[in-house]
Design an enzyme around this catalytic site. Structure first.
Site, PDB file in Angstrom:
ATOM      1  N   GLU A   1      24.077 -20.098  20.281  1.00  0.00           N
ATOM      2  CA  GLU A   1      23.512 -19.869  19.121  1.00  0.00           C
ATOM      3  C   GLU A   1      22.104 -20.052  18.711  1.00  0.00           C
ATOM      4  O   GLU A   1      21.384 -19.480  17.917  1.00  0.00           O
ATOM      5  CB  GLU A   1      24.415 -20.762  18.102  1.00  0.00           C
ATOM      6  CG  GLU A   1      25.886 -20.376  17.898  1.00  0.00           C
ATOM      7  CD  GLU A   1      26.449 -21.349  16.831  1.00  0.00           C
ATOM      8  OE1 GLU A   1      25.840 -22.036  16.229  1.00  0.00           O
ATOM      9  OE2 GLU A   1      27.633 -20.749  16.304  1.00  0.00           O
TER      10      GLU A   1
ATOM     11  N   HIS B   1      36.569 -24.070  43.552  1.00  0.00           N
ATOM     12  CA  HIS B   1      37.950 -23.251  44.329  1.00  0.00           C
ATOM     13  C   HIS B   1      37.712 -22.018  43.363  1.00  0.00           C
ATOM     14  O   HIS B   1      39.055 -21.594  43.243  1.00  0.00           O
ATOM     15  CB  HIS B   1      38.914 -24.115  44.570  1.00  0.00           C
ATOM     16  CG  HIS B   1      38.598 -25.478  45.109  1.00  0.00           C
ATOM     17  ND1 HIS B   1      38.987 -25.304  46.637  1.00  0.00           N
ATOM     18  CD2 HIS B   1      38.141 -26.600  44.959  1.00  0.00           C
ATOM     19  CE1 HIS B   1      38.455 -26.585  46.996  1.00  0.00           C
ATOM     20  NE2 HIS B   1      38.057 -27.205  46.058  1.00  0.00           N
TER      21      HIS B   1
ATOM     22  N   LYS C   1      31.149 -14.092   9.575  1.00  0.00           N
ATOM     23  CA  LYS C   1      31.777 -15.120   8.361  1.00  0.00           C
ATOM     24  C   LYS C   1      31.960 -14.205   7.141  1.00  0.00           C
ATOM     25  O   LYS C   1      33.015 -13.916   6.487  1.00  0.00           O
ATOM     26  CB  LYS C   1      30.914 -16.062   8.085  1.00  0.00           C
ATOM     27  CG  LYS C   1      31.153 -17.373   9.213  1.00  0.00           C
ATOM     28  CD  LYS C   1      30.406 -18.653   8.523  1.00  0.00           C
ATOM     29  CE  LYS C   1      30.435 -19.842   9.429  1.00  0.00           C
ATOM     30  NZ  LYS C   1      29.709 -20.829   8.871  1.00  0.00           N
TER      31      LYS C   1
HETATM   32  O1  PA5 Z   1      26.066 -23.640  14.229  1.00  0.00           O
HETATM   33  C1  PA5 Z   1      26.609 -23.253  13.145  1.00  0.00           C
HETATM   34  O2  PA5 Z   1      26.286 -23.133  11.998  1.00  0.00           O
HETATM   35  C2  PA5 Z   1      28.240 -22.633  13.174  1.00  0.00           C
HETATM   36  O3  PA5 Z   1      28.774 -22.497  14.411  1.00  0.00           O
HETATM   37  C3  PA5 Z   1      29.108 -23.710  12.662  1.00  0.00           C
HETATM   38  O4  PA5 Z   1      29.085 -24.945  13.171  1.00  0.00           O
HETATM   39  C4  PA5 Z   1      30.356 -23.410  12.351  1.00  0.00           C
HETATM   40  O5  PA5 Z   1      30.138 -22.146  11.773  1.00  0.00           O
HETATM   41  C5  PA5 Z   1      30.797 -24.426  11.162  1.00  0.00           C
HETATM   42  O6  PA5 Z   1      30.211 -24.362  10.089  1.00  0.00           O
HETATM   43  P1  PA5 Z   1      30.423 -25.387   8.756  1.00  0.00           P
HETATM   44  O7  PA5 Z   1      30.128 -26.723   9.295  1.00  0.00           O
HETATM   45  O8  PA5 Z   1      29.504 -25.034   8.009  1.00  0.00           O
HETATM   46  O9  PA5 Z   1      31.944 -25.232   8.423  1.00  0.00           O
END
Ligand code: PA5
Length: 432
Positions: free
Chosen positions: A269, A298, A409
């Site tokens: 990310e 392995h 999302k």
């Molecule tokens: O890094 C990010 O922002 C996402 O992967 C979030 O971790 C994930 O979508 C969960 O988001 P939230 O904590 O707002 O529910």
């Protein structure tokens, strides 16, 4: 203290396609302002409130259930996998998936009366978490009545206005304020991960101390003295000069298996970005792979050793394992194993793998930690958070956003006909 050995990343060890120490460069102080790294403030914050929330939960419940996804889930899973639970409170997870079979089986096997669910969502809007909340609430209500919902659910969130906050007030549920200004994937050293440490009866301060020790090292912007910088420069140089766009993280410790999953989110990310900071289309990124030693010797090592030379491989191994189990045998066929410890075997497996890779000109480095405990886990979390921040500077990208996650999302809300997403729904109608 954590140390990074990159001997097998450089010539003359690696004969073909290799870099030398002369390729290292000093990062300009203006390009990375440590004070602006918001996740860094976490390791200098007061943790007393986390401890008192933890103490209350330990006293009242047998099961503490974390309901989160992505950065709200992966850090705690890493902690639970790595550290021994000393409090006797079971730490359980649900919510990182919407698989109905998983949910059903979870609720068939848990005593709700003994449990508290911590619904963690920074945004308070994530569909998996809202859906799980509604199901969890309905199960508690069915079994114990609506007035008991507030005794078995707490909510941790950050945004001042959100669906999850509305739901909290609907059911009179206590809200724990999460952290603002720090992205989920950098939140493990805040209440998001540290509450788990405390509920396990472990020492938060030691974890923070480990992170602070790495932070001190990063005062230098010379890779000779800053291992996180050396690590990120080698990843970047092999990517940019030799097109090695895959980074394999292979801990030799079953207890660090989940660390690889936390790292995957951090790398993917933070670094997978279409646009540079000056708005050019660059499609940056290094693909993270979580691997496990010795298990994956392995399976994947064949590919790493003889397949495309497009990977940088990093091992993590403790200098000391907690258990000292030895083999005892008087069988002559296996006498070479008599009195040999498993610690010795796993260490030699890492060494043998690293040498075999090196002989095939496959770049590999090793992160050594003292032993697995709160301190070294704090070191590892902070080391990788700093390393990815340096990489973001080298790629000239925004390390801290995730527009590619947000798009998915939005489309999900549209597909579920959430009000406010009519335009997206219209756009998607041609595919559905
Ligand atoms: O890094 C990010 O922002 C996402 O992967 C979030 O971790 C994930 O979508 C969960 O988001 P939230 O904590 O707002 O529910």
């Amino acid at each position: 203290m954590l140390r990074y050995d990159y001997t097998n990343m450089l010539s003359p060890q690696i004969k073909d396609l290799s870099l030398s120490k002369g390729d290292f460069f000093k990062l300009e102080r203006e390009s990375i302002n440590k004070d602006k790294l918001t996740f860094r403030n976490l390791i200098y914050s007061n943790v007393e409130e986390i401890k008192s929330i933890g103490e209350e939960i330990r006293k009242k419940y047998k099961n503490y259930v974390i309901v989160g996804i992505g950065g709200s889930d992966l850090g705690s899973r890493t902690i639970v996998n790595a550290l021994e639970n000393k409090s006797g409170v079971n730490i359980l997870f649900i919510g990182s998936n919407t698989d109905p079979d998983e949910l059903d089986s979870f609720f068939n096997n848990i005593s709700l009366e003994d449990s508290v669910f911590n619904i963690i969502s920074k945004s308070g809007e994530t569909i998996e978490i809202i859906a799980n909340f509604l199901y969890i609430e309905s199960q508690i209500e069915k079994q114990m009545g609506r007035d008991k919902v507030e005794d078995h659910i707490i909510i941790t969130t950050s945004e001042p206005k959100s669906t999850i906050r509305d739901l909290a007030s609907e059911y009179n549920i206590q809200i724990i304020e999460g952290i603002s200004n720090v992205g989920d994937r950098f939140s493990v050293l805040s209440i998001i991960g540290l509450l788990t440490v405390d509920i396990m009866g472990l020492n938060i301060d030691n974890m923070i101390k480990g992170a602070q020790e790495i932070d001190e090292q990063t005062n230098s912007l010379d890779p000779e003295y800053n291992d996180a910088l050396a690590f990120s420069q080698l990843q970047y140089l092999y990517f940019s000069k030799m097109k090695k766009n895959i980074s394999v993280l292979m801990p030799y410790s079953k207890r660090l298996e989940r660390f690889g999953f936390w790292y995957r989110q951090l790398w993917a990310e933070s670094l997978g970005k279409k646009l540079s900071l000056d708005n050019k289309e660059i499609y940056a990124g290094i693909t993270p792979i979580a691997s496990l030693g010795s298990t994956d010797q392995h399976s994947q090592i064949q590919l790493y050793n003889e397949g495309p030379n497009d990977k940088v491989i990093t091992f993590i191994i403790p200098d000391h394992f907690d258990s000292n189990i030895k083999i005892k045998t008087n069988l002559s066929e296996v006498s070479y194993l008599d009195n040999v410890s498993f610690e010795d075997i796993i260490k030699k497996e890492r060494l043998a793998t690293s040498i075999s890779l090196m002989e095939n000109s496959r770049t590999n480095g090793t992160i050594f930690i003292d032993r697995i405990n709160e301190n070294s886990l704090g070191e590892l979390f902070f080391f990788f958070e700093m390393a990815v921040s340096y990489l973001g500077v080298m790629f000239n990208i925004n390390t801290f956003n995730q527009p590619g996650v947000e798009k998915g999302k939005e489309y999900m809300y549209a597909l579920l006909s959430k009000p406010g997403f009519e335009k997206e729904k219209e756009k998607l109608s041609k595919y559905t």
